[in-house]
Design an enzyme around this catalytic site. Structure first.
Site, PDB file in Angstrom:
ATOM      1  N   PHE A  11       0.838  -1.205   0.000  1.00  0.00           N
ATOM      2  CA  PHE A  11       0.000   0.000   0.000  1.00  0.00           C
ATOM      3  C   PHE A  11       0.878   1.263   0.000  1.00  0.00           C
ATOM      4  CE2 PHE A  11      -2.427   2.685   3.311  1.00  0.00           C
ATOM      5  CZ  PHE A  11      -3.053   3.464   2.353  1.00  0.00           C
ATOM      6  N   ASP A  31      10.167  -6.445  -3.321  1.00  0.00           N
ATOM      7  CA  ASP A  31       9.062  -6.978  -2.516  1.00  0.00           C
ATOM      8  C   ASP A  31       9.087  -8.492  -2.634  1.00  0.00           C
ATOM      9  OD1 ASP A  31       6.297  -7.456  -1.460  1.00  0.00           O
ATOM     10  OD2 ASP A  31       6.133  -5.289  -1.713  1.00  0.00           O
ATOM     11  N   ASN A  32       8.708  -9.201  -1.562  1.00  0.00           N
ATOM     12  CA  ASN A  32       8.588 -10.661  -1.691  1.00  0.00           C
ATOM     13  C   ASN A  32       7.141 -11.076  -1.947  1.00  0.00           C
ATOM     14  OD1 ASN A  32       7.388 -10.350   0.788  1.00  0.00           O
ATOM     15  ND2 ASN A  32       8.629 -11.881   1.858  1.00  0.00           N
ATOM     16  N   TYR A  62      21.569  -7.937  -2.819  1.00  0.00           N
ATOM     17  CA  TYR A  62      22.639  -7.551  -3.732  1.00  0.00           C
ATOM     18  C   TYR A  62      22.076  -6.568  -4.752  1.00  0.00           C
ATOM     19  CZ  TYR A  62      26.084  -7.380  -7.333  1.00  0.00           C
ATOM     20  OH  TYR A  62      26.991  -6.900  -8.244  1.00  0.00           O
ATOM     21  N   SER A  75       7.183  -4.963   5.270  1.00  0.00           N
ATOM     22  CA  SER A  75       6.692  -5.627   6.486  1.00  0.00           C
ATOM     23  C   SER A  75       5.195  -5.864   6.346  1.00  0.00           C
ATOM     24  CB  SER A  75       6.903  -4.758   7.740  1.00  0.00           C
ATOM     25  OG  SER A  75       6.384  -5.439   8.885  1.00  0.00           O
ATOM     26  N   LYS A  91      11.230 -11.278  11.403  1.00  0.00           N
ATOM     27  CA  LYS A  91      12.451 -11.340  10.593  1.00  0.00           C
ATOM     28  C   LYS A  91      12.633 -10.104   9.719  1.00  0.00           C
ATOM     29  CE  LYS A  91      13.755 -15.239   8.632  1.00  0.00           C
ATOM     30  NZ  LYS A  91      13.619 -16.507   7.865  1.00  0.00           N
ATOM     31  N   ASN A  99      19.766  -5.884   6.813  1.00  0.00           N
ATOM     32  CA  ASN A  99      20.225  -5.947   5.416  1.00  0.00           C
ATOM     33  C   ASN A  99      20.031  -4.616   4.695  1.00  0.00           C
ATOM     34  OD1 ASN A  99      21.051  -8.627   5.541  1.00  0.00           O
ATOM     35  ND2 ASN A  99      19.018  -9.424   5.002  1.00  0.00           N
ATOM     36  N   TYR A 145       4.976  -7.566  15.863  1.00  0.00           N
ATOM     37  CA  TYR A 145       5.118  -6.358  15.036  1.00  0.00           C
ATOM     38  C   TYR A 145       5.762  -5.242  15.854  1.00  0.00           C
ATOM     39  CZ  TYR A 145       3.640  -2.611  11.802  1.00  0.00           C
ATOM     40  OH  TYR A 145       3.595  -1.546  10.925  1.00  0.00           O
TER      41      TYR A 145
END
Ligand code: UDP
Length: 311
Positions: A11, A31-32, A62, A75, A91, A99, A145
């Site tokens: 969003f 994005d995953n 990378y 998230s 995570k 990262n 969260y």
């Protein structure tokens, strides 16, 4: 600038991509897609100034070439989502932030963390100022969260102090608008979806708990100003107009002509629902010259129009 935005298909991430591209910057979206959706950035496909990388930022990031800024927005962010993905939420707030900070450090890029009003937990002061340390139940359902974001703030400040990364922290209060997921479980899509289907709106508890809703374009403008500022302490961005969930439900029913009324439900999923929430935006006003401009009726009108095609 060449900018990395994590959570770009979400969003807020997708609206940030639009804003930075409109300002003439080059954007790399990452994005995953566990809660994000490429529909939110489909209109950017094929642009020379936009690249999408499908990647989980809890794994090493990378990226070739120079980078001027990293905006870390990846998230799960709705209570339903972070209850469904508790480990991923922890995570991405911890390893993912590490990262993303690592990339910023390696590239000499500015770093902006998307933090949240949830770091205040169920607040004991009202409205919430940035110096309030919060009242969080570490082992409650929201802890995954809240504590992930608290850790994310801590590691951001550590990289700022120890590695001299140029960092920003925005504490985002309840935000709404087009591209929210209809099924993300939050009160705005829930109520509008129910109203458009002519169902009763589900009030959790007695509806006396309060929230303060900020329209997405106002929020994005606050984030843009914060990135461009030189202010490294956290800044609340949100709309201070506070109302009870009951009043909010009545407003949605009025704006949608929903005849079905309200139904009261015990929300068994989310114990520890904050009873009040209202940002003190004195800092944003004085440091960024920012304040929200879109009133709730106007913002809800745009949001209802968006959801009409999706119900
Ligand atoms: N809420 C509600 N009915 C719903 C969804 C949410 O009454 O169908 C309430 C919820 O209990 C909370 C408020 O609305 O008090 C805002 O919930 P949301 O999930 O949008 O986000 P939160 O601000 O709690 O993170």
């Amino acid at each position: 600038m060449r900018i990395l935005i994590t959570g770009a298909a979400g969003f807020l991430g997708s609206h940030l991509c639009d804003r930075f591209l409109a300002e003439g910057h080059v954007v790399i979206g990452m994005d995953n897609l566990i809660t994000g959706n490429t529909d939110n950035i489909a209109h950017l496909a094929g642009r020379a100034d936009f690249t999408f990388i499908h990647h989980d930022v809890t794994n090493y990031i990378y990226l070739a070439g120079p980078l001027d800024a990293v905006l870390h927005f990846a998230s799960p962010a709705s209570p339903i989502d972070y209850l469904m993905y508790p480990i991923q939420t922890l995570k991405v707030g911890s390893l993912g932030t590490h990262n993303a900070l690592g990339v910023a450090k390696a590239k000499g890029a500015r770093f902006l963390l998307a933090s949240t009003s949830e770091i205040y937990g169920d607040p004991l002061i009202h409205p919430q100022t940035e110096d309030y340390p919060g009242n969080v139940d570490t082992i409650g359902p929201r802890g995954v969260y809240d504590e992930a974001k608290r850790f994310a703030e801590a590691i951001t400040m550590a990289y700022h102090r120890a590695h001299e990364v140029d960092t920003r922290i925005v504490r985002i209060f309840n935000t709404y608008g087009p591209r929210m997921r209809l099924d993300d479980g939050r009160v705005v899509p829930n109520f509008i979806g129910q109203a458009l289907r002519h169902e009763s709106l589900t009030i959790y508890g007695d509806g006396s708990q309060t929230r303060s809703f900020c329209y997405v374009s106002d929020l994005i403008d606050g984030i843009f100003r914060l990135l461009m500022s030189d202010f490294t302490d956290p800044v609340n961005i949100g709309n201070p107009t506070e109302m009870s969930i009951l009043e909010f439900a009545q407003l949605v029913n009025t704006l949608t002509d929903n005849p079905a009324g309200l139904v009261y439900k015990e929300d068994l999923r989310i114990k520890g629902d904050p009873q009040t929430r209202q940002p003190d935006i004195t800092r944003a006003r004085s440091i960024l010259g920012w304040e929200p401009h879109v009133d709730l009726n106007t913002g809800l009108h745009h949001t209802i129009e968006y959801f009409k095609d999706r119900v």
